[in-house]
Each structure stands twice: as structure tokens, then as C-alpha cells.
Motif scaffolding. Structure first.
Motif, PDB file in Angstrom:
ATOM      1  N   LEU A  49      51.794 -17.042  46.044  1.00 19.14           N
ATOM      2  CA  LEU A  49      51.593 -17.901  47.352  1.00 19.14           C
ATOM      3  C   LEU A  49      52.473 -19.185  47.516  1.00 19.14           C
ATOM      4  CD1 LEU A  49      47.868 -17.642  46.433  1.00 19.14           C
ATOM      5  CD2 LEU A  49      49.052 -16.147  47.792  1.00 19.14           C
ATOM      6  N   ALA A  50      53.337 -18.857  48.286  1.00 18.98           N
ATOM      7  CA  ALA A  50      54.529 -19.700  48.323  1.00 18.98           C
ATOM      8  C   ALA A  50      54.281 -20.790  49.513  1.00 18.98           C
ATOM      9  CB  ALA A  50      55.828 -19.121  48.519  1.00 18.98           C
ATOM     10  N   ALA A  51      53.466 -20.349  50.541  1.00 20.14           N
ATOM     11  CA  ALA A  51      53.286 -21.611  51.722  1.00 20.14           C
ATOM     12  C   ALA A  51      51.986 -21.807  52.073  1.00 20.14           C
ATOM     13  CB  ALA A  51      54.124 -20.815  52.803  1.00 20.14           C
ATOM     14  N   ILE A  52      51.686 -23.007  52.678  1.00 16.08           N
ATOM     15  CA  ILE A  52      50.223 -23.164  53.136  1.00 16.08           C
ATOM     16  C   ILE A  52      50.005 -22.346  54.152  1.00 16.08           C
ATOM     17  CG2 ILE A  52      48.954 -24.866  54.274  1.00 16.08           C
ATOM     18  CD1 ILE A  52      50.395 -27.025  52.958  1.00 16.08           C
ATOM     19  N   GLY A  53      48.667 -21.781  54.192  1.00 16.25           N
ATOM     20  CA  GLY A  53      48.051 -21.079  55.492  1.00 16.25           C
ATOM     21  C   GLY A  53      47.343 -20.024  55.084  1.00 16.25           C
ATOM     22  N   ARG A  66      39.819 -21.484  44.342  1.00 15.91           N
ATOM     23  CA  ARG A  66      41.116 -22.658  45.009  1.00 15.91           C
ATOM     24  C   ARG A  66      42.396 -21.889  45.325  1.00 15.91           C
ATOM     25  NH1 ARG A  66      43.050 -27.334  42.314  1.00 15.91           N
ATOM     26  NH2 ARG A  66      44.446 -28.351  43.842  1.00 15.91           N
ATOM     27  N   PHE A  67      42.970 -21.912  46.130  1.00 18.33           N
ATOM     28  CA  PHE A  67      44.330 -21.459  46.304  1.00 18.33           C
ATOM     29  C   PHE A  67      45.378 -22.306  46.699  1.00 18.33           C
ATOM     30  CE2 PHE A  67      41.206 -18.414  47.554  1.00 18.33           C
ATOM     31  CZ  PHE A  67      41.273 -17.101  46.826  1.00 18.33           C
ATOM     32  N   THR A  68      46.236 -22.635  45.782  1.00 15.70           N
ATOM     33  CA  THR A  68      47.105 -23.563  46.225  1.00 15.70           C
ATOM     34  C   THR A  68      48.763 -23.084  46.057  1.00 15.70           C
ATOM     35  OG1 THR A  68      47.421 -24.392  43.924  1.00 15.70           O
ATOM     36  CG2 THR A  68      45.802 -25.494  45.425  1.00 15.70           C
ATOM     37  N   ILE A  69      49.531 -23.719  46.708  1.00 18.87           N
ATOM     38  CA  ILE A  69      51.017 -23.427  46.754  1.00 18.87           C
ATOM     39  C   ILE A  69      51.455 -23.397  45.188  1.00 18.87           C
ATOM     40  CG2 ILE A  69      53.484 -24.249  47.337  1.00 18.87           C
ATOM     41  CD1 ILE A  69      52.354 -25.451  49.821  1.00 18.87           C
TER      42      ILE A  69
END
Length: 175
Positions: free
Chosen positions: A94-98, A47-50
Motif C-alpha cells: 500500500l504505497a499511496a494514499i487513496g 487501519r491502512f496506512t502508507i
């Protein structure tokens, strides 16, 4: 007094960052940035989150890391990179959604599947994909789940307010 305040603020920010983010080593626990790891399966299980960060670990004599756009990822083309990483211990926030796309730019590593795409999502909600079966009989379903913090009724802004309250209490104690 100024040094004590600076230390208190630094410690508080570090604590909040640990609570709100995760450092993910690419390919771990089964591997790293290498020719053996199945990055598609690794990314599906992670799971990758901001606020999280990627860490690529590899030998610089054998590999590198290139961030590319979707077209570069699909064609395995590193001629127009977004960023290149060459240190063997690269940290990528990972600073932004996408979607984010990474490949190894060393010729011949395409065949080994040395590329990974990640979908960075909000911390509040994420989708879990659960699969059963094998090969052509693989059946998958997706479900949306609230993060443990959201389930407990805690959001990021509440954590930030708690951190600020901690800093304010520390300042009062120091003065």
C-alpha cells in the motif's frame, strides 16, 4: 569490510521497515480470503496506512484476487483489472494514499461478498469510526486521532534520520 557494511545496511533497512509499516493478512483474525469473512466489517476495523502491505491467503483451486477500479468493484466486474494475483499468498504493498478495490474473480463469489475496499491514509493522522447499537438504531461518530508516533512527537523523517545515524555509527565501528 564491504560485506559487513552491506549486512549492516540491510539489517537497518529491515528494522526501519518493521517500525514504519505493518503486514496485514486480509480477513484476520476472524478469517482469510474466503467465502465466510465479512470484509466490510474487517476493513472498518482495520487501519491502512502508507507503507503497510496486504497479504491475501487462499486456496488457488477455489479463489483468486483481482484489483479493480471503483466501477469494477461496484459492478463486481474483473474484465479490466489493474492487477491479478494468483499465488495463494499474494503480498500487495500500500504505497499511496487513496482507495484500493479488490475482488475474487471466480464466478459466483460476488453473492458471498468476496470483495474488499480499503482507504489507505497517511501514518500521521487517521479517522476512527465508533458505532453503538444494532441494525437501524446504529449510531456512529467519527473522530480524527494522531498516530502514537505523532502523539509522542516522532515523525517518519525523524525515524529515517535515526536509521541513517545508526548506519553511520555502524560504519564508523567497522572501520
Amino acid at each position: 569490510m564491504g560485506a559487513k557494511v552491506l549486512i549492516l545496511i540491510t539489517v537497518t533497512v529491515a528494522m526501519l521497515r518493521m517500525v514504519l509499516s505493518t503486514s496485514l493478512t486480509v480477513g484476520v483474525p476472524a478469517g482469510s480470503w474466503d467465502l465466510q469473512t465479512n470484509y466490510t466489517m474487517w476493513a472498518l476495523r482495520t487501519r491502512f496506512t502508507i507503507g503497510d502491505e496486504f497479504q491475501f491467503q487462499y486456496s488457488t483451486t477455489v479463489h483468486n484476487v483481482v484489483e479493480v477500479r471503483k466501477a469494477g468493484y461496484d459492478a463486481y466486474n474483473s474484465s479490466s483489472p489493474i492487477a491479478m494475483f494468483l499465488t495463494s499468498n499474494d503480498v500487495v504493498p500500500l504505497a499511496a494514499i487513496g482507495m484500493r478495490y479488490f475482488i475474487c474473480g471466480v464466478p459466483g463469489h460476488r453473492v458471498a461478498g468476496m470483495k474488499v475496499q480499503v482507504n489507505v491514509k497517511s501514518k500521521a493522522v487517521w479517522t476512527v469510526r465508533r458505532c453503538r447499537g444494532t441494525g437501524k438504531r446504529l449510531r456512529c461518530r467519527s473522530e480524527t486521532i494522531l498516530s502514537s508516533a505523532m502523539t509522542a512527537g516522532i515523525d517518519q523523517s525523524a525515524m529515517a534520520r535515526l536509521g541513517l545515524a545508526f548506519v553511520a555509527a555502524g560504519l564508523v565501528l567497522f572501520y
